[in-house]
Design a protein around this motif. Structure first.
Motif, PDB file in Angstrom:
ATOM      1  N   VAL A 194      -1.019  52.119  26.145  1.00  0.00           N
ATOM      2  CA  VAL A 194      -1.252  51.107  27.169  1.00  0.00           C
ATOM      3  C   VAL A 194      -0.004  50.244  27.296  1.00  0.00           C
ATOM      4  O   VAL A 194       0.474  49.682  26.312  1.00  0.00           O
ATOM      5  CB  VAL A 194      -2.471  50.232  26.812  1.00  0.00           C
ATOM      6  N   THR A 195       0.530  50.163  28.501  1.00  0.00           N
ATOM      7  CA  THR A 195       1.719  49.360  28.731  1.00  0.00           C
ATOM      8  C   THR A 195       1.315  48.005  29.297  1.00  0.00           C
ATOM      9  O   THR A 195       0.146  47.784  29.624  1.00  0.00           O
ATOM     10  CB  THR A 195       2.672  50.086  29.700  1.00  0.00           C
ATOM     11  N   ILE A 196       2.258  47.101  29.411  1.00  0.00           N
ATOM     12  CA  ILE A 196       1.966  45.777  29.960  1.00  0.00           C
ATOM     13  C   ILE A 196       2.688  45.633  31.294  1.00  0.00           C
ATOM     14  O   ILE A 196       3.846  46.034  31.434  1.00  0.00           O
ATOM     15  CB  ILE A 196       2.376  44.653  28.989  1.00  0.00           C
ATOM     16  N   SER A 197       1.995  45.117  32.274  1.00  0.00           N
ATOM     17  CA  SER A 197       2.564  44.929  33.601  1.00  0.00           C
ATOM     18  C   SER A 197       2.667  43.441  33.884  1.00  0.00           C
ATOM     19  O   SER A 197       1.664  42.768  34.117  1.00  0.00           O
ATOM     20  CB  SER A 197       1.699  45.629  34.659  1.00  0.00           C
ATOM     21  N   VAL A 198       3.909  42.947  33.826  1.00  0.00           N
ATOM     22  CA  VAL A 198       4.158  41.522  34.047  1.00  0.00           C
ATOM     23  C   VAL A 198       5.536  41.400  34.678  1.00  0.00           C
ATOM     24  O   VAL A 198       6.386  42.266  34.491  1.00  0.00           O
ATOM     25  CB  VAL A 198       4.072  40.731  32.713  1.00  0.00           C
ATOM     26  N   SER A 199       5.756  40.336  35.413  1.00  0.00           N
ATOM     27  CA  SER A 199       7.023  40.205  36.119  1.00  0.00           C
ATOM     28  C   SER A 199       7.446  38.754  36.254  1.00  0.00           C
ATOM     29  O   SER A 199       6.619  37.867  36.468  1.00  0.00           O
ATOM     30  CB  SER A 199       6.915  40.827  37.518  1.00  0.00           C
ATOM     31  N   GLY A 200       8.762  38.545  36.125  1.00  0.00           N
ATOM     32  CA  GLY A 200       9.333  37.239  36.419  1.00  0.00           C
ATOM     33  C   GLY A 200      10.036  37.224  37.766  1.00  0.00           C
ATOM     34  O   GLY A 200      10.630  36.212  38.149  1.00  0.00           O
ATOM     35  N   ALA A 201       9.997  38.358  38.479  1.00  0.00           N
ATOM     36  CA  ALA A 201      10.691  38.474  39.763  1.00  0.00           C
ATOM     37  C   ALA A 201      10.091  37.533  40.808  1.00  0.00           C
ATOM     38  O   ALA A 201       8.916  37.167  40.737  1.00  0.00           O
ATOM     39  CB  ALA A 201      10.622  39.913  40.261  1.00  0.00           C
ATOM     40  N   TYR A 202      10.938  37.134  41.746  1.00  0.00           N
ATOM     41  CA  TYR A 202      10.524  36.285  42.862  1.00  0.00           C
ATOM     42  C   TYR A 202       9.889  34.978  42.367  1.00  0.00           C
ATOM     43  O   TYR A 202       8.922  34.481  42.935  1.00  0.00           O
ATOM     44  CB  TYR A 202       9.564  37.034  43.791  1.00  0.00           C
ATOM     45  N   GLY A 203      10.445  34.456  41.292  1.00  0.00           N
ATOM     46  CA  GLY A 203       9.958  33.198  40.742  1.00  0.00           C
ATOM     47  C   GLY A 203       8.820  33.340  39.767  1.00  0.00           C
ATOM     48  O   GLY A 203       8.369  32.349  39.192  1.00  0.00           O
ATOM     49  N   GLY A 204       8.359  34.576  39.561  1.00  0.00           N
ATOM     50  CA  GLY A 204       7.264  34.815  38.625  1.00  0.00           C
ATOM     51  C   GLY A 204       5.925  34.814  39.325  1.00  0.00           C
ATOM     52  O   GLY A 204       5.528  33.822  39.929  1.00  0.00           O
ATOM     53  N   GLN A 205       5.257  35.950  39.274  1.00  0.00           N
ATOM     54  CA  GLN A 205       3.926  36.044  39.864  1.00  0.00           C
ATOM     55  C   GLN A 205       3.134  37.115  39.121  1.00  0.00           C
ATOM     56  O   GLN A 205       3.715  38.020  38.527  1.00  0.00           O
ATOM     57  CB  GLN A 205       4.007  36.397  41.353  1.00  0.00           C
ATOM     58  N   THR A 206       1.818  36.973  39.156  1.00  0.00           N
ATOM     59  CA  THR A 206       0.974  37.965  38.514  1.00  0.00           C
ATOM     60  C   THR A 206       1.151  39.312  39.196  1.00  0.00           C
ATOM     61  O   THR A 206       1.156  39.406  40.422  1.00  0.00           O
ATOM     62  CB  THR A 206      -0.499  37.539  38.580  1.00  0.00           C
ATOM     63  N   MET A 207       1.312  40.366  38.407  1.00  0.00           N
ATOM     64  CA  MET A 207       1.455  41.708  38.964  1.00  0.00           C
ATOM     65  C   MET A 207       0.062  42.248  39.252  1.00  0.00           C
ATOM     66  O   MET A 207      -0.639  42.717  38.355  1.00  0.00           O
ATOM     67  CB  MET A 207       2.193  42.608  37.988  1.00  0.00           C
ATOM     68  N   ASP A 208      -0.336  42.154  40.512  1.00  0.00           N
ATOM     69  CA  ASP A 208      -1.671  42.568  40.933  1.00  0.00           C
ATOM     70  C   ASP A 208      -1.543  43.812  41.799  1.00  0.00           C
ATOM     71  O   ASP A 208      -0.928  43.784  42.871  1.00  0.00           O
ATOM     72  CB  ASP A 208      -2.345  41.437  41.717  1.00  0.00           C
ATOM     73  N   PHE A 209      -2.129  44.924  41.359  1.00  0.00           N
ATOM     74  CA  PHE A 209      -1.961  46.181  42.081  1.00  0.00           C
ATOM     75  C   PHE A 209      -2.714  46.194  43.412  1.00  0.00           C
ATOM     76  O   PHE A 209      -2.310  46.877  44.351  1.00  0.00           O
ATOM     77  CB  PHE A 209      -2.374  47.351  41.192  1.00  0.00           C
ATOM     78  N   ARG A 210      -3.801  45.441  43.509  1.00  0.00           N
ATOM     79  CA  ARG A 210      -4.481  45.329  44.800  1.00  0.00           C
ATOM     80  C   ARG A 210      -3.579  44.606  45.804  1.00  0.00           C
ATOM     81  O   ARG A 210      -3.526  44.967  46.977  1.00  0.00           O
ATOM     82  CB  ARG A 210      -5.806  44.589  44.644  1.00  0.00           C
ATOM     83  N   ARG A 211      -2.879  43.589  45.323  1.00  0.00           N
ATOM     84  CA  ARG A 211      -1.938  42.893  46.207  1.00  0.00           C
ATOM     85  C   ARG A 211      -0.836  43.846  46.664  1.00  0.00           C
ATOM     86  O   ARG A 211      -0.493  43.889  47.859  1.00  0.00           O
ATOM     87  CB  ARG A 211      -1.323  41.688  45.489  1.00  0.00           C
ATOM     88  N   LEU A 212      -0.262  44.592  45.730  1.00  0.00           N
ATOM     89  CA  LEU A 212       0.790  45.540  46.103  1.00  0.00           C
ATOM     90  C   LEU A 212       0.288  46.536  47.137  1.00  0.00           C
ATOM     91  O   LEU A 212       0.980  46.855  48.110  1.00  0.00           O
ATOM     92  CB  LEU A 212       1.285  46.284  44.863  1.00  0.00           C
ATOM     93  N   ALA A 213      -0.930  47.027  46.935  1.00  0.00           N
ATOM     94  CA  ALA A 213      -1.492  47.984  47.886  1.00  0.00           C
ATOM     95  C   ALA A 213      -1.690  47.335  49.248  1.00  0.00           C
ATOM     96  O   ALA A 213      -1.436  47.953  50.293  1.00  0.00           O
ATOM     97  CB  ALA A 213      -2.807  48.543  47.361  1.00  0.00           C
ATOM     98  N   GLY A 214      -2.140  46.088  49.249  1.00  0.00           N
ATOM     99  CA  GLY A 214      -2.317  45.382  50.506  1.00  0.00           C
ATOM    100  C   GLY A 214      -1.003  45.160  51.233  1.00  0.00           C
ATOM    101  O   GLY A 214      -0.976  45.000  52.461  1.00  0.00           O
TER     102      GLY A 214
END
Length: 419
Positions: A233-253
């Motif tokens: 199990v990997t971890i999905s987190v990001s500091g890009a664009y000022g830092g935001q929760t990595m939400d796959f539903r958002r990415l799909a949207g």
């Protein structure tokens, strides 16, 4: 040519090697650090151009030096992180030789030390610390043959969208690297498919605290090992664009097409396991668990942090999640490149000692090898969850250096008849 002699040889001049040097120096132990490239080379040339640290500047640093030109809640870029490590190496007077590659290390004939072959000659060392880190050799699974009419690149070698040929992109792996790269490519106007495997998906921040803070107060950074069954199990987190929760539903949207774990390839078609919904649900459960733990901590301690009910609101399910795609015809979808964000394997082939299991993994206790005189630093979960982070490797380095110092103290003992 005379053989150079040193008490402790540290192999690797990244964050692990620099931390090791600091603590060896504090213990008065003569040592030398060898780095085959530049200091912190992987931060400069082994990551994409827009990468920023996954944790804020106040947290992802060594204890004795702050980022002077970066706000505490900002996420420094990769070049800034590399410069920081160079600055720290100078601060602790780390004796680092760059451009020197270690090719072989084995015990001397009398067994009292180790003879190390390097690109600039031989070195004899009483102790060796392998501080080459957790991300050594990029791994691309043997799924799509090299002769397929596709550009295939590991995330370690991805730089920017312009590097790739025109067309859609398949990103395999939805940990921090894969998710961020897919997001970047989508923002650049590329058609993107993202293969999502099992993952943890913590909130970037909650109730005015970054998730690294929550892991700290909840004691989760000090977890000594992964939970059984979560090894992949990997971890999905990001500091890009000022830092935001990595939400796959958002990415799909926003336009990214999600698919399950990449399974096989045949006749120009990729197939995926029927696990996308389960993998996304697992990430959701991890996210909600963190919110619950944080809320319980606030209730228990009475700390004044504002409620954040909107954090529990979910983006709508995209069609690719409701009706998962099991097969893609790459040519039909216009996919011309694949980015494999599929992790790394460690390579200690240069170290010819009895310190590894049958899979080539080090056998150690908090970095102290079963082979006397051999030590490891920068390994995933070396002592705790935070071991591969800059601050975590600093604490592991202190432990390893202290063990070498303790050995020195024993060796310095003289029996009454010798005094």
């Amino acid at each position: 040519m005379a053989i150079e002699k040193v008490d402790t040889l540290v192999v690797g001049g990244g964050q692990a090697g620099i931390a090791m040097s600091e603590h060896l120096g504090k213990n008065g132990i003569e040592h030398l650090v060898l780095e085959k490239n530049r200091i912190a080379e992987a931060w400069r040339s082994g990551r994409w151009d827009s990468l920023v640290a996954n944790g804020p500047a106040w947290h992802d640093r060594f204890p004795n030096l702050e980022f002077s030109d970066c706000g505490p809640d900002e996420f420094p870029g990769k070049e800034r992180v590399a410069d920081y490590l160079v600055e720290y190496a100078g601060k602790v007077n780390a004796p680092i030789r760059t451009g020197v590659e270690v090719t072989n290390a084995a015990r001397t004939a009398d067994g009292s030390a180790f003879l190390v072959d390097t690109s600039e000659g031989q070195i004899e060392a009483k102790h060796i610390v392998a501080a080459t880190g957790a991300f050594q050799t990029p791994v691309i699974p043997p799924i799509v043959p090299a002769e397929a009419a596709l550009e295939q690149v590991h995330s370690f070698h991805y730089r920017n969208p312009e590097q790739l040929p025109e067309g859609a992109v398949m990103v395999v792996g939805a940990g921090s690297s894969g998710a961020q790269i897919a997001d970047e490519l989508n923002r650049a106007g590329r058609k993107v498919f993202l293969s999502v495997g099992p993952h943890d998906r913590p909130p970037r921040a909650y109730r005015e605290r970054d998730f690294v803070w929550w892991l700290g107060v909840l004691g989760l950074w000090d977890a000594p090992a992964m939970k059984p069954g979560t090894e992949h199990v990997t971890i999905s987190v990001s500091g890009a664009y000022g830092g935001q929760t990595m939400d796959f539903r958002r990415l799909a949207g926003e336009g990214v097409t999600l698919v399950g774990l990449t399974d096989s390839y045949e006749n120009g078609k990729l197939t995926f396991k029927d696990d996308l919904q389960a993998n996304v649900a697992g990430g959701d459960a991890n996210y909600k668990e963190m919110l619950d733990l944080a809320d319980a901590y606030v209730a228990r301690t009475g700390i004044d942090l504002p409620e954040e009910p909107e954090a529990r609101k979910a983006f709508p399910d995209p069609d690719c999640l409701t009706n998962p795609i099991r097969e893609l015809d790459l040519a039909k979808e216009g996919i011309t490149s694949i980015i494999w964000a599929t992790g790394f394997r460690q390579d200690f082939s240069w170290l010819k000692v009895d310190a590894f299991n049958d899979r080539g993994a080090p056998i150690h206790q908090r970095g102290v090898s079963k082979e006397p005189g051999i030590y490891f630093l920068g390994l995933p979960w070396q002592s705790r969850r935070g071991s591969t982070f800059i601050w975590g490797v600093w604490h592991d380095a202190k432990h390893v250096a202290d063990q070498i110092a303790i050995k020195h103290a024993y060796m310095a003992y003289k029996a009454p008849s010798q005094r």
